[in-house]
Design a protein around this motif. Structure first.
Motif, PDB file in Angstrom:
ATOM      1  N   TYR A 152      35.528  36.904  43.132  1.00 34.01           N
ATOM      2  CA  TYR A 152      35.188  37.598  44.381  1.00 34.01           C
ATOM      3  C   TYR A 152      34.610  36.620  45.401  1.00 34.01           C
ATOM      4  N   LYS A 153      33.793  35.684  44.938  1.00 34.82           N
ATOM      5  CA  LYS A 153      33.205  34.686  45.823  1.00 34.82           C
ATOM      6  C   LYS A 153      34.312  33.866  46.500  1.00 34.82           C
ATOM      7  N   LEU A 154      35.289  33.445  45.718  1.00 35.10           N
ATOM      8  CA  LEU A 154      36.414  32.684  46.248  1.00 35.10           C
ATOM      9  C   LEU A 154      37.214  33.540  47.239  1.00 35.10           C
ATOM     10  N   ALA A 155      37.489  34.774  46.864  1.00 32.88           N
ATOM     11  CA  ALA A 155      38.263  35.664  47.730  1.00 32.88           C
ATOM     12  C   ALA A 155      37.563  35.886  49.064  1.00 32.88           C
ATOM     13  N   ARG A 156      36.247  36.048  49.038  1.00 30.16           N
ATOM     14  CA  ARG A 156      35.495  36.223  50.295  1.00 30.16           C
ATOM     15  C   ARG A 156      35.586  34.975  51.169  1.00 30.16           C
ATOM     16  N   ALA A 157      35.596  33.803  50.551  1.00 33.62           N
ATOM     17  CA  ALA A 157      35.713  32.556  51.323  1.00 33.62           C
ATOM     18  C   ALA A 157      37.071  32.470  52.015  1.00 33.62           C
ATOM     19  N   ILE A 158      38.124  32.876  51.319  1.00 34.47           N
ATOM     20  CA  ILE A 158      39.465  32.877  51.923  1.00 34.47           C
ATOM     21  C   ILE A 158      39.525  33.932  53.039  1.00 34.47           C
ATOM     22  N   ALA A 159      39.092  35.135  52.740  1.00 36.80           N
ATOM     23  CA  ALA A 159      39.150  36.232  53.717  1.00 36.80           C
ATOM     24  C   ALA A 159      38.304  35.923  54.948  1.00 36.80           C
ATOM     25  N   GLY A 160      37.195  35.216  54.755  1.00 37.60           N
ATOM     26  CA  GLY A 160      36.310  34.884  55.861  1.00 37.60           C
ATOM     27  C   GLY A 160      36.742  33.663  56.659  1.00 37.60           C
ATOM     28  N   GLY A 161      37.833  33.024  56.262  1.00 34.07           N
ATOM     29  CA  GLY A 161      38.339  31.885  57.004  1.00 34.07           C
ATOM     30  C   GLY A 161      37.670  30.560  56.696  1.00 34.07           C
ATOM     31  N   ARG A 162      36.850  30.510  55.648  1.00 30.36           N
ATOM     32  CA  ARG A 162      36.174  29.249  55.293  1.00 30.36           C
ATOM     33  C   ARG A 162      37.136  28.254  54.655  1.00 30.36           C
ATOM     34  N   ALA A 163      38.266  28.746  54.153  1.00 27.29           N
ATOM     35  CA  ALA A 163      39.236  27.862  53.504  1.00 27.29           C
ATOM     36  C   ALA A 163      40.638  28.391  53.726  1.00 27.29           C
ATOM     37  N   ASP A 164      41.591  27.489  53.625  1.00 27.93           N
ATOM     38  CA  ASP A 164      43.000  27.840  53.755  1.00 27.93           C
ATOM     39  C   ASP A 164      43.610  28.191  52.403  1.00 27.93           C
ATOM     40  N   PHE A 165      43.133  27.508  51.360  1.00 25.46           N
ATOM     41  CA  PHE A 165      43.661  27.687  50.013  1.00 25.46           C
ATOM     42  C   PHE A 165      42.525  27.745  49.009  1.00 25.46           C
ATOM     43  N   GLY A 166      42.806  28.412  47.890  1.00 22.91           N
ATOM     44  CA  GLY A 166      41.827  28.509  46.824  1.00 22.91           C
ATOM     45  C   GLY A 166      42.425  28.122  45.491  1.00 22.91           C
ATOM     46  N   VAL A 167      41.544  27.674  44.601  1.00 22.79           N
ATOM     47  CA  VAL A 167      41.899  27.359  43.222  1.00 22.79           C
ATOM     48  C   VAL A 167      40.953  28.163  42.339  1.00 22.79           C
ATOM     49  N   ALA A 168      41.515  29.075  41.547  1.00 21.58           N
ATOM     50  CA  ALA A 168      40.731  29.986  40.705  1.00 21.58           C
ATOM     51  C   ALA A 168      41.039  29.684  39.236  1.00 21.58           C
ATOM     52  N   LEU A 169      39.993  29.467  38.458  1.00 24.27           N
ATOM     53  CA  LEU A 169      40.165  29.065  37.063  1.00 24.27           C
ATOM     54  C   LEU A 169      39.281  29.889  36.144  1.00 24.27           C
ATOM     55  N   CYS A 170      39.829  30.279  35.016  1.00 25.27           N
ATOM     56  CA  CYS A 170      39.022  30.845  33.935  1.00 25.27           C
ATOM     57  C   CYS A 170      39.714  30.465  32.631  1.00 25.27           C
ATOM     58  N   GLY A 171      39.291  31.027  31.536  1.00 24.95           N
ATOM     59  CA  GLY A 171      39.865  30.651  30.253  1.00 24.95           C
ATOM     60  C   GLY A 171      41.364  30.864  30.196  1.00 24.95           C
ATOM     61  N   SER A 172      41.817  32.052  30.578  1.00 29.69           N
ATOM     62  CA  SER A 172      43.250  32.359  30.567  1.00 29.69           C
ATOM     63  C   SER A 172      43.865  32.304  31.956  1.00 29.69           C
ATOM     64  N   GLY A 173      43.059  32.407  32.999  1.00 25.75           N
ATOM     65  CA  GLY A 173      43.547  32.507  34.371  1.00 25.75           C
ATOM     66  C   GLY A 173      43.838  33.943  34.780  1.00 25.75           C
ATOM     67  N   ILE A 174      43.925  34.822  33.811  1.00 29.14           N
ATOM     68  CA  ILE A 174      44.307  36.209  34.087  1.00 29.14           C
ATOM     69  C   ILE A 174      43.184  36.967  34.789  1.00 29.14           C
ATOM     70  N   GLY A 175      42.012  36.964  34.203  1.00 29.17           N
ATOM     71  CA  GLY A 175      40.903  37.743  34.751  1.00 29.17           C
ATOM     72  C   GLY A 175      40.527  37.347  36.163  1.00 29.17           C
ATOM     73  N   ILE A 176      40.398  36.053  36.391  1.00 28.71           N
ATOM     74  CA  ILE A 176      39.983  35.608  37.726  1.00 28.71           C
ATOM     75  C   ILE A 176      41.077  35.882  38.753  1.00 28.71           C
ATOM     76  N   SER A 177      42.360  35.813  38.337  1.00 29.39           N
ATOM     77  CA  SER A 177      43.437  36.124  39.288  1.00 29.39           C
ATOM     78  C   SER A 177      43.416  37.604  39.674  1.00 29.39           C
ATOM     79  N   ILE A 178      43.106  38.464  38.731  1.00 27.76           N
ATOM     80  CA  ILE A 178      42.974  39.897  39.045  1.00 27.76           C
ATOM     81  C   ILE A 178      41.838  40.114  40.040  1.00 27.76           C
ATOM     82  N   ALA A 179      40.710  39.450  39.798  1.00 30.87           N
ATOM     83  CA  ALA A 179      39.556  39.588  40.700  1.00 30.87           C
ATOM     84  C   ALA A 179      39.912  39.122  42.109  1.00 30.87           C
ATOM     85  N   VAL A 180      40.536  37.965  42.230  1.00 26.79           N
ATOM     86  CA  VAL A 180      40.893  37.427  43.549  1.00 26.79           C
ATOM     87  C   VAL A 180      41.863  38.359  44.271  1.00 26.79           C
TER      88      VAL A 180
END
Length: 152
Positions: free
Chosen positions: A49-77
């Motif tokens: 959610y923190k990463l998603a807010r940064a993208i939505a707020g215009g603080r970044a153009d791209f994001g890199v989201a990582l977790c153990g499987s990648g599944i959970g964090i991708s759902i959150a984003v």
């Protein structure tokens, strides 16, 4: 203009995140590491959610989201309509995420992918432009605030 990047993970992916941050810094990308910064247990939705807010707020153009499987964090984003997060495990998937889906966040699973493959995926993701054209209408639907009806 250089692409501004935010990166976040959970505790399972801190080591991979550290490697990717170093690679991006070496390549000169402006990067903001949103944490965590050690392997103490954390909840991946909080960082997604923190990463998603940064993208939505215009603080970044791209994001890199990582977790153990990648599944959970991708759902959150992907709960944020401004984000199009693609879970990838090899460079061709990263390429199509950009060319066909105009993905602005890449997700990977630290327990599923090696560091060199993750670097290859990220390099491909950041160097591949969106094709537009026939894909634009589909991407517009992905970013709509509500689900669009499908005729039966």
């Amino acid at each position: 203009m250089s692409k501004r990047i935010v990166i976040a993970s959970d505790h399972a992916a801190v080591t991979l995140k550290t490697e990717l941050v170093a690679m991006l810094q070496e390549q000169g990308f402006p990067i903001e590491d949103l944490g965590p910064f050690d392997t103490s247990s954390v909840d991946y939705p909080d960082y997604g959610y923190k990463l998603a807010r940064a993208i939505a707020g215009g603080r970044a153009d791209f994001g890199v989201a990582l977790c153990g499987s990648g599944i959970g964090i991708s759902i959150a984003v992907n709960r944020e309509p401004a984000c199009r997060c693609a879970l990838v495990s090899e460079p061709l998937a990263a390429q199509f995420a950009r060319t066909h889906n105009d993905a602005n966040v890449i997700a990977m699973g630290a327990r599923m992918i090696g560091q060199e493959m993750a670097k290859a995926c990220l390099t491909t993701f950041l160097s591949t432009p969106f094709e537009g054209g026939r894909h634009q209408g589909r991407v517009d639907k992905l970013s709509a605030p509500t689900l669009q009806p499908i005729e039966a």
